[in-house]
Design an enzyme around this catalytic site. Structure first.
Site, PDB file in Angstrom:
ATOM      1  CD  GLU A 262      34.001 -21.642 -33.372  1.00 26.83           C
ATOM      2  OE1 GLU A 262      33.160 -21.497 -32.685  1.00 26.83           O
ATOM      3  OE2 GLU A 262      34.090 -22.850 -33.860  1.00 26.83           O
TER       4      GLU A 262
ATOM      5  CG  HIS B  99      32.204 -24.267 -44.365  1.00 24.24           C
ATOM      6  ND1 HIS B  99      31.001 -24.259 -44.226  1.00 24.24           N
ATOM      7  CD2 HIS B  99      32.692 -25.214 -43.669  1.00 24.24           C
ATOM      8  CE1 HIS B  99      30.571 -25.183 -43.313  1.00 24.24           C
ATOM      9  NE2 HIS B  99      31.668 -25.705 -43.005  1.00 24.24           N
TER      10      HIS B  99
END
Ligand SMILES: Cc1ncc(C[n+]2csc(CCOP(=O)(O)OP(=O)(O)O)c2C)c(N)n1
Ligand SMILES: Cc1ncc(C[n+]2csc(CCOP(=O)(O)OP(=O)(O)O)c2C)c(N)n1
Ligand SMILES: [Mg+2]
Ligand SMILES: [Mg+2]
Lengths: 315, 318, 318, 315
Positions: free
Chosen positions: C54, C123
């Site tokens: 990321e 999440h």
């Protein structure tokens, strides 16, 4: 740029003179704190001399040698360091994150590793614009401890990005010795597992750095592939201009000063009869005068007005 | 009592806690040099310089604390925490909950905060509100050397991950510090100055600025109460609400940017729970929603200054 | 008009903008599979799967946008942004300012948000408030497929870094979407339902929950105005203040945790700028200050539900 | 643990049976989505069999093989997957972050790379407590793309941490092929520059994995140094139990199924006369019955009450 040896010497004198002046002035609180590149001039100049004008650079907090090697105007550079409106970043940056777009010096960040995280995007844009230019990303040995270093290498290799990764391994990460922070013997060894070619060179020897850089630049430009060049150099001064270096052993420091790249080059050019001691003294006088003018400009320049606080947050 | 800067008070707190509890260890870039006294006394195993790798520093503290050690990590400047958000927020803040309480994370993260020394936005960025917004973390910000010692000792003894923000300017400011066992419980605010006609809620270095403003207002015949939050999370609602119920007027002051900052939380809490007591709008004096500029000519305008606080209070009582 | 889920609307917006502007490219883990239509039409150079990294995905977007490209990166789930905070906040958010305006960063970061599918806290974590607190960024959260298309197209054309949060549940919910050039300006809220006696300010999926509550209240004879912020930053203060000045009552609703959330900012803004119009306390209905549990038995209790909103409004007007 | 070959086969049957059952049930929406470890059973079991009881493990979202190999109770494991109060994490975790402290399964995170960021701290605690135990950190090939992988290797090497890094290279990172995500030929090659020893082994061959793991574990335990073991394996099922694997070529998948570690082991044990086909059929029947009971327990267990939403945020 392929500058002549005398001109290369002049730039090293200019860098050294400005930084030593800043160190002297900061003691009298007549200059802001900065992070000297003293000892690393050859590592920077040798690579930047091998680049062409349309190549792009990313640097970091220790940027003086990069900026002046690239041809930055000492007046605007010092003005920025003093936080003046006439500085390259209108005084908003100070010394830590000076970028100079007109010279292709992109996106300077003082967050260690950020130069590595941004370089692939700059190179990707060049690739998508079918440019022949390449990116030179300058970072320290400490930056190679940040995980993003490896993410950057992996992406550059995977996407065939034209990036010359230049690690100036100056043996120090603030007041922490590289050996205390990194198990690796050489930073260049991290390249191979990512499928990237690399080389380690004596960063104190301007001509050696320049020769290695010319080959590396040619490779990156032709193959459109990344390359990692590690310059083994040394931070001859403190982490910043007020750091007494108390944590550095005197013998070690003395041994490293004996490798001073400016001294090495001067000696060699004198012996080769390229720049005599007199000629060098003359160069130094010219540089001193230029530096005087630059400091005067910076010190006399106006500060930005309070309204600037809110300017340039959004485009 | 001894006169110590906040940085010295931090070292003293660490010294006392490391002496008290062999499970306490410190890690970070340059802690060996920053806390030479700790290294000399407790050795290389408990005072560790780390690589320049914020992510693994924080992750290592998470793993070590789950095993029963009590790591204190120094992340130097708040913006460097951005390399360690995953470890602090996703791991330390959530894994106790997600594991059904199998683990606890008694760790302390020290980070420098505040606008100072022309450092610029990548060194100066007040981020306390982020960690108050994220679950499972505690956040403290001392306003004096004494608070730094008392809060850090309490943070080290706490069973949960605590963010400890150290103001750069206060770090070099001397102040009186009680010797030995001086603990300040987390979650309790302090009334830094009592007053009747308005309440200023603030924390960290802005406590000093607010007290300066309060003194000026006193000369003008206005008695203002100054609340020093000390702990940002858990927030001491009682003390804040009690003060506002008494004064009916509230100004919140902090250096961090305005949007979704701690000031917003204070204001919203009061607007919900002490609305009936409010005689005037709730004002926020905060840093702007901009990065921090490095220029010495701009830096001083970032944080709220005493005259602005004086003016805000006068506006409320006016 | 066509019926599209929010995920389809996102792909349509991307398709139209990539067709319109060759500088637009998309990168992320699995974007080739997620947006096969884009890959088929615009090729591998402009639709790029990335490594599971990321940090470098975001950093690459920063570098590319400074060079004039207009990258859109998909970070999948908001908590994964925690690996990219340095690049998004320290670089994209600050380097324009620190460089004296030499660079701009026209990039869009798409991240999934919302409590859904028993994903759990790593999440499901609503983080929009963080990016509103940090300088130099814009933040949008659509509440429908149509908004998703209009806001994403506007975000891609914006010269600044924009965080675009996509709700997991709405991602699969079909809704009418205008064909072609449908743009929703950033910084403008929408009055989702007009009303007189109270204002509900909300955004994203909670707009639907709030409208459900408003319908129930209408049956009970209470007319409630529902404001859909659409953009979290810059905030459309005018629309919010105008509504509260009309109704005199405010309930802020969001799924994100309470402390220092967007609700706090709305409440504080109103408590300062529309205080005189307030007839009652400002209430916040938000997610708790806890991680999101995965158990299907606990997950439904995290976000505010319509009956709670109904009760809150009744309490205010009661 | 050094289990007998029949017992190892039984555990592989148990893992396979539970995961295939979950895949069947999820289609009827009678089970939550999970991430099958099918194809990776040998890579997990071979390593965990080489560990001792007091060694500690870190795993990730794809943990079924690790947990059952380590001896997790299928009933409490399935109860957790169903989000029930009787689960190992009281239902708070679901399948994504199951840790089981009583079995030494520490700090499971579903954030890719987190196992690598937390492992050094766990090992540091062991080191400071002068324990002879070691840490086994299981991660995927995708996790090795996260920069923190390298930060973890560097720290483990620098601080002499007893960590067995176990990469289950299953060739996939969600729906992205490893080749599309990583330039490196082998993940084990990243170890050497950090001064760490490594080995790559066929992850489909239980006995090969176990042999390599026994040597690696002995090295880490004796030398108190990290080691990186890469198991070349394959994700025979989708990323999760509802992923149709549409992005995987049928020939490739068929070729990999031919390497199915369960099939390989069964065959070998039959040929060697260690576990006859009848004996295996009998084992399967026992496993089926155990799995029936486990699912029944999980499905009939109570859910946590709403008050649990606010529990266990702080210690
Ligand atoms: C992420 C981050 N961590 C810490 C710092 C503080 N810091 C500034 S420079 C420096 C040392 C950097 O070492 P290296 O990368 O070798 O560069 P050098 O200073 O030697 O040129 C440190 C720790 C920072 N700026 N950013
Ligand atoms: C930081 C982060 N990014 C993305 C994801 C979404 N995700 C979950 S598993 C996965 C693939 C992981 O690949 P690998 O590490 O090889 O493990 P495997 O699934 O193959 O076992 C992805 C992308 C995540 N959980 N965390
Ligand atoms: Mg260095
Ligand atoms: Mg994988």
């Amino acid at each position: 740029m392929s500058l002549s040896l005398p001109e290369l010497l002049r730039r090293m004198l200019l860098i050294r003179t400005i930084e030593e002046r800043l160190r002297a002035l900061v003691r009298e609180s007549k200059a802001p704190v900065t992070s000297p590149t003293t000892g690393q001039e050859a590592a920077a100049l040798g690579v930047i001399d091998a680049l062409s004008q349309d190549d792009l650079l990313l640097t970091n907090h220790r940027s003086m040698s990069h900026l002046l090697s690239r041809g930055a105007d000492p007046r605007r550079l010092l003005a920025e360091i003093y936080g003046k409106r006439t500085g390259y970043c209108q005084g908003k940056s100070g010394f830590r994150h000076i970028s100079i777009r007109e010279l292709g010096v992109m996106l300077t960040s003082t967050v260690v590793g950020a130069e590595l995280s941004m370089a692939p995007g700059v190179a990707l844009a060049l690739a998508m614009q079918d440019s022949s230019a390449i990116v030179a990303c300058f970072f320290g040995d400490g930056a190679s401890c940040e995980g993003v270093f490896h993410e950057s290498l992996n992406l550059a290799s995977l996407w065939d990005l034209p990036i010359l990764f230049v690690c100036e391994n100056n043996q120090w990460q603030w007041n922490v010795s590289r050996k205390e922070a990194q198990a690796a013997a050489r930073i260049s060894e991290f390249a191979a597992p990512h499928g990237i070619k690399s080389q380690t060179v004596d960063g104190m020897d301007l001509e050696a750095v320049r020769e290695a850089a010319q080959a590396a630049v040619a490779y990156v430009r032709k193959e459109r592939r990344p390359f990692l060049l590690e310059s083994v150099t040394y931070r001859l001064r403190g982490h910043n201009s007020i750091d007494p270096q108390s944590y550095v052993g005197p013998e070690e420091l003395a041994a490293q000063w004996a490798r001073d790249p400016l001294h090495l080059l001067s000696q060699r050019l004198a012996q080769a009869g390229v720049v005599s001691d007199e000629a060098r003294a003359q160069l130094q006088r010219e540089v001193d005068a230029e530096v005087d003018r630059a400091f005067a400009f910076a010190q006399e320049s106006p500060f930005p007005g309070p309204e600037e606080l809110l300017a340039d947050v959004y485009a | 009592m001894s006169m110590l800067t906040m940085d010295q008070a931090v070292e003293e707190a660490l010294f006392e806690e490391m002496e008290r509890d062999s499970r306490v260890l410190t890690m970070g870039e340059g802690v060996v040099q920053a806390w030479a006294r700790l290294r000399d006394n407790f050795g290389p195993k408990r005072v560790r310089n780390t690589p320049l790798s914020e992510g693994i520093i924080a992750g290592t503290a998470v793993g070590a604390s789950a095993m029963g050690l009590r790591p204190v990590i120094d992340m130097l400047c708040a913006p460097f925490l951005l390399y360690a958000m995953e470890e602090i927020v996703n791991s330390a803040g959530k894994l106790r909950y997600l594991s059904g309480g199998q683990f606890s994370f008694p760790l302390v993260v020290i980070a420098g905060t505040g606008v100072a020394f022309s450092l610029g936005a990548q060194h100066s960025h007040n981020l306390e509100a982020w960690f108050a917004h994220a679950p499972g973390l505690k956040v403290v910000i001392p306003s004096s050397s004494a608070e730094a010692k008392g809060l850090l000792k309490a943070a080290i003894r706490d069973e949960n991950p605590v963010l400890f923000f150290r103001d750069f300017l206060l770090g070099r400011t001397p102040g009186e510090v009680p010797e030995g066992e001086h603990l300040i419980p987390l979650g309790k605010a302090a009334v830094a100055r009592e007053g009747q006609s308005a309440t200023i809620v603030t924390y960290g270095r802005m406590v000093l600025t607010s007290l300066e403003a309060a003194a000026t207002l006193a000369e003008q015949g206005l008695s203002v109460e100054v609340i020093d939050l000390r702990t940002i999370k858990p927030l001491d609602e009682e003390t804040v609400l009690a003060s506002v119920r008494k004064t009916g007027r509230l100004v919140v002051v902090h250096e961090a940017s305005r949007s979704c900052g701690v000031g917003a939380e204070i204001s919203a809490t009061v607007a919900e729970k002490a609305f009936g007591a409010l005689k005037a709008p709730i004002l926020r004096l905060t840093g702007p929603d901009t990065p921090v500029p490095a220029s010495p000519a701009l830096e001083p305008f970032f944080a709220p200054a005493a005259p602005q606080i004086v003016q805000a209070v006068r506006q409320l009582v006016g």
